[in-house]
Design a protein around this motif. Structure first.
Motif: not given
Ligand SMILES: Nc1ncnc2c1ncn2[C@@H]1O[C@H](COP(=O)(O)OP(=O)(O)OP(=O)(O)O)[C@@H](O)[C@H]1O
Ligand SMILES: [Mg+2]
Lengths: 354, 300, 282
Positions: B189-190, B215-221
């Motif tokens: 999704a990035v 950083p863009l993955l941080s919600p998922t993480t």
């Protein structure tokens, strides 16, 4: 016999918002009524009350002489076309069109016959086995209309059915809707905020402003004799030029420098209007006033000239519409005459036409 | 599909009076009988002391809680739970992220790789424990023998740390697939254009990952971190029960394991109920965190 | 990828293959173990390549001829597992479809209260409230019964929550169109809502089936009658002997048999499952 009668209809939303104070409207059989107005003026609310999707807070709604205030939408004998079509995505075109009939308990043969004949009328024969996803925007629109037509309703309701189409298709569908409606002779209530659509489709127009009907009448009546400055500005493109003025013995006094002679017994502040297409370019000697040109839009068949009129204390913007191509210089002066029989004069306080 | 876009309650609905009650009834009944009633019983039980045969009981107020929070064994189980949960969450997230980044890079065979990595999701925790037990069995497990060859004296039946390692490995093994799927979806999704812009700016793949993708993955993480902790807290009972049964001693007895053990083996109903209440409170807090997170996501 | 870096591509494939290898390792060893006689598992040795006892082991375990500590054969426990898994799946789908429908598409007094009663269960697994739940089920005389195995595990709001999310994305105009077409709430449910949610239903079916099949603690606690044993929990019985006496070949056959159905479901319905999992929980 009048087909649909709205008698003192009003709507207050559960949150207390008074969307429609009161509207009276009598629609004759086979008439094509268009509701126009700016966004949020209550067009959809009114239409949805007629459909039965929104409760009616006040007044009576009659369809073919019967009061239908408390009837379910399915029992009102109406059909509706939605802005985003609201086709059932998991059903084929055929099933979409047949669903209402099926729920009414029609036999398979009757359903097949009706769906096929409507599909032929709309040129959907080839598409009957497709799902909505496999259709273009225009085709979906057609299916949505087909679904409304097979039910053979007493009233068609349209809520901005063309606003999701591109400009060209919109013109084409507009013509088609009008032809179909003539052919079927079904009473129609049509919502749009596009005044061109409204003018070309309607037998009668209802201009809504903040839930109130400003004026009801034929498109030409509204164009020629708008009842209020709101209607005057809303109908016609580009909009009518409206200037604040004062009416006294000498006539219409736009400022100390500029007044236009008129004999009228009304006194006080008024709004004076003239449509861009009614202004005439003349030589300085015959002119009523001059326009300082600021921008020129050449559309080939016509030219729109934007500028300001110098009233001394302030500059009033004005638009002129001329046939054919013109190339006047920016900042030059254009001498204009406003013929008396095209004037519109409104009382500034009551907003009524004089 | 964005499942939250409809979070504003639907304005269109059916005007019916009785039908909706009929529709929620089955779930309400099930919830009342098998959830609220037991929960209420746990609350009640937590204030009583029952004899071992369940014949008589006596109201003891907060004694069970007082006893619990003065019990070094309970603190030990909290510690075990924390060590276990965070080990599982961090190793599971790290391995899964690495694999997902690699899988996102490859062009060919992405789906095959995914297939070969997702199946452990379907394996029951208890079975995962048994599978790894065999590998680490001190007398014949291939890995244990190999470790012993290198001088590591592996025996998870006697060594508490080794027992913990074993249950962490088993629990992590099962959770990698879940994390992997979410990370892969997150990576896909990035927006491509962002990565392209960064590479035009001359960022190396490594730098691109840490400055843009991660950083863009941080919600998922963050979402996965909560889910993994919940998993390690509650869903890993089978792993522990099938392999170490909380032992040796209490070195792998997590809080959930202790609830079961004190209740069914030790027959100390009052303490077990008090522990249930504490756990329910913990889950409540986690649910609130989860909802907060979801709400924040709505605004995106 | 944007640029071509062969060594990075190599590292990617290598990491993935290594990952797959490590993930598959225990199953490989289990497969190997399942093909040897129990005498092959002595101190300090374990066979590392396939033996010739595969057919014999799998057959005898499946038919219950091998001693396992459980009185019923594995195929019977498999049946129990299926009944429990399907019961939980169907039951959960049933109650949660209905209640999510009511909560999203109707307005009624106490709607908020119903919502909270149901959603309070959202994240609270049965493991946490195991003792009192056991007592309630015992009071209801449901120990050693399929309903005892199934019903308490249905009491969770996850599926309701997901259906609620799914239903809320339905365009309102679709419901209005249905009302104009004369579809009442029941017709709407069957003709429009169910068919439109079928992907979500199928994905949840997969997830719930795996959840149900893999239950361990609850069946361990409420079944004392071997006739209600499920496959996953029976492992506990097989391991409940002295450490030296564990018949690893049979344990591994049972383990593999207990893994096969859910793993097959995940792999067979991978697309649906992945979509359901990632979409639903996001
Ligand atoms: N359910 C509701 N509750 C409260 N107020 C509402 C509700 N629905 C609409 N309104 C308000 O009623 C007014 C009229 O809304 P309506 O949808 O009829 O506008 P409209 O003329 O159709 O506008 P548009 O051209 O944008 O579709 C708006 O001010 C809107 O905010
Ligand atoms: Mg509208």
């Amino acid at each position: 016999m009048s087909d649909v009668v709205l008698n003192n209809i009003g709507k207050t939303y559960p949150n207390g918002y008074h969307a429609i104070p009161s509207i009276d409207l009598t629609i004759e059989e086979g008439e094509f009524i268009v509701l126009v107005g700016p966004s949020g003026c209550g067009k959809s609310t009114l239409l949805r009350m007629v459909a039965g999707l929104e409760t009616i807070s006040q007044g009576d709604l009659m369809i073919k002489g019967a009061k239908v205030n408390d009837k379910e939408p399915a029992d009102r004998d109406i059909a509706m076309v939605f802005q985003n079509y609201a086709l059932y995505p998991h059903m084929t075109v055929y099933a979409n069109m047949a669903y209402g009939l099926k729920n009414r308990g029609e036999s398979k043969e009757v359903i097949a016959e009706k769906v096929t004949s409507v599909a032929n009328m709309l040129g959907l024969e080839e598409l009957l086995e497709r799902k909505p996803k496999q259709l273009s925007g225009g085709q979906r629109q057609r299916v949505a209309m087909g679904r409304a037509m097979v039910r053979d309703p007493k009233v068609f309701l349209f809520d901005e059915p063309l606003s999701n189409l591109d400009a060209k298709l919109r013109v084409q569908m507009r013509v088609e809707i009008r032809q179909l409606q003539r052919k079927l002779g079904t009473t129609t209530l049509y919502v749009t905020h596009d005044q061109v659509e409204a003018m070309t489709l309607a037998d009668r127009l209802v201009v809504l402003n903040k839930g109130k009907a400003e004026q009801i009448g034929s498109p030409m009546a509204l164009y020629n004799k708008p009842a209020t400055p709101f209607v005057a500005a809303f109908i016609g493109s580009p909009s009518m030029n409206l200037l604040p003025a004062n009416l006294d013995e000498q006539g219409i006094c736009l400022s100390d420098r500029l007044s236009l002679p008129l004999v009228h017994d009304h006194r006080g502040s008024i709004i004076w209007g003239i449509r861009p297409e009614h202004l005439e370019v003349v030589d300085e000697a015959n002119a009523d006033f001059a326009l300082r040109i600021q921008a020129v839009e050449s559309l080939g068949a016509e030219t729109l000239i934007h500028g300001t009129v110098d009233l001394g204390v302030k500059q009033e913007p004005m638009v002129v519409r001329l046939a054919g191509p013109h190339w006047p210089e920016i900042n030059s002066l254009l001498w204009l005459k406003a013929p008396l029989d095209h004037w519109h004069v409104f009382d500034a306080v009551t907003q009524q036409r004089l | 599909m964005n499942l939250w876009q409809g979070a504003v309650l639907m304005s269109v609905y059916f005007p019916h009076k009785k039908l909706p009650y009929l529709l929620v009834l089955p779930q309400l009944v099930i919830t009342l009988i098998f959830f609220l009633w037991p929960a209420e019983q746990a609350f009640e039980q937590a204030f009583y002391q029952e004899d071992a045969f369940g014949l008589s009981r006596e109201f003891v107020g907060f004694d069970n809680f007082v006893y619990l929070f003065n019990d070094p064994q309970y603190y030990k189980s909290i510690w075990v739970t924390l060590v276990f949960s965070f080990s599982v969450a961090f190793s599971g997230l790290a391995i899964a992220l690495w694999l997902a980044v690699m899988a996102d890079r490859v062009i060919r065979g992405k789906l095959t790789y995914q297939t070969l990595l997702v199946w452990p999701y379907a394996v029951a925790p208890a079975l995962a424990g048994v599978l790894w037990w065999l590998l680490f069995d001190p007398s014949m497990g291939p890995i244990a023998l190999w470790l012993q060859y290198f001088g590591v004296d592996w025996n998870h039946f006697l060594n508490g740390d080794q027992a913990m390692t074993l249950v962490v490995i088993s629990a992590t093994w099962k959770q990698i697939s879940y994390n992997f799927l979410f990370f892969l979806a997150g990576l896909q999704a990035v927006p491509r254009s962002l990565i392209e812009a960064a590479s035009i700016d001359g960022a190396s793949p490594f730098k691109r990952f840490w400055t843009i993708v991660f950083p863009l993955l941080s919600p998922t993480t963050f979402f996965l971190l909560v889910i993994n902790l919940v998993y390690a807290f509650f869903d890993t009972f089978g792993v522990i029960d099938a392999t170490t049964q909380g032992g040796p001693g209490v070195s792998t007895a997590t809080m959930v394991y202790k609830v079961f053990n004190d209740g069914f083996i030790g027959l100390d109903m009052g303490s077990s109920a008090a522990q249930s209440v504490v756990l329910m409170f913990l889950v409540g807090v986690m649910t609130v965190i989860q909802f907060r997170y979801i709400e924040r996501k709505v605004e995106y | 990828m944007i640029e071509n870096r062969p060594w990075l591509t190599f590292v990617s494939h290598f990491s993935l293959l290594l990952g797959i290898g490590v993930v598959a390792l225990p199953v490989w060893v289990a497969l190997v173990a399942s093909t040897h006689p129990s005498s092959a598992f002595g101190a300090g040795e374990i066979p590392l390549w396939f033996g010739d006892q595969a057919l014999e082991n799998w057959r005898s375990v499946f038919l219950g001829e091998a001693s396992s500590g459980v009185d019923v054969p594995v195929w019977y426990m498999m049946l129990n597992s299926f009944i429990m898994a399907l019961g939980i799946t169907v039951g959960k789908l049933f109650i949660s479809l209905l209640s999510a429908y009511a909560i999203v598409f109707f307005r009624f007094p106490f709607r908020g209260a119903c919502f909270w009663v149901i959603f309070i269960t959202l994240m609270l697994p049965v493991e946490v409230r195991i003792v009192p739940t056991y007592e309630v089920v015992a009071n209801l005389d449901m120990l050693n019964s399929y309903s005892g195995l199934i019903l308490p595990l249905i009491a969770s709001a996850t599926a309701t929550f997901l259906f609620r999310q799914c239903f809320m994305t339905m365009p309102g105009e679709l419901i209005e169109a249905a009302r104009i077409d004369g579809a009442g709430p029941i017709r709407f449910f069957f003709d429009i809502l169910l068919p439109m949610s079928r992907t979500n239903i199928a994905a949840l079916f997969v997830i719930m089936f795996i959840y149900g099949w893999n239950q361990y603690l609850w069946p361990v606690i409420i079944t004392t009658d071997d006739a209600y044993y499920t496959l996953v929990m029976s492992i506990k019985r097989m391991l409940a002997v002295d450490q030296g006496d564990i018949e690893w070949n049979h344990v591994m056959v049972t383990t593999l048999l207990a893994m096969i159905p859910p793993v097959a479901v995940v792999i067979g319905m991978q697309k649906l499952f992945v979509k359901g999992l990632v979409d639903a929980e996001k």
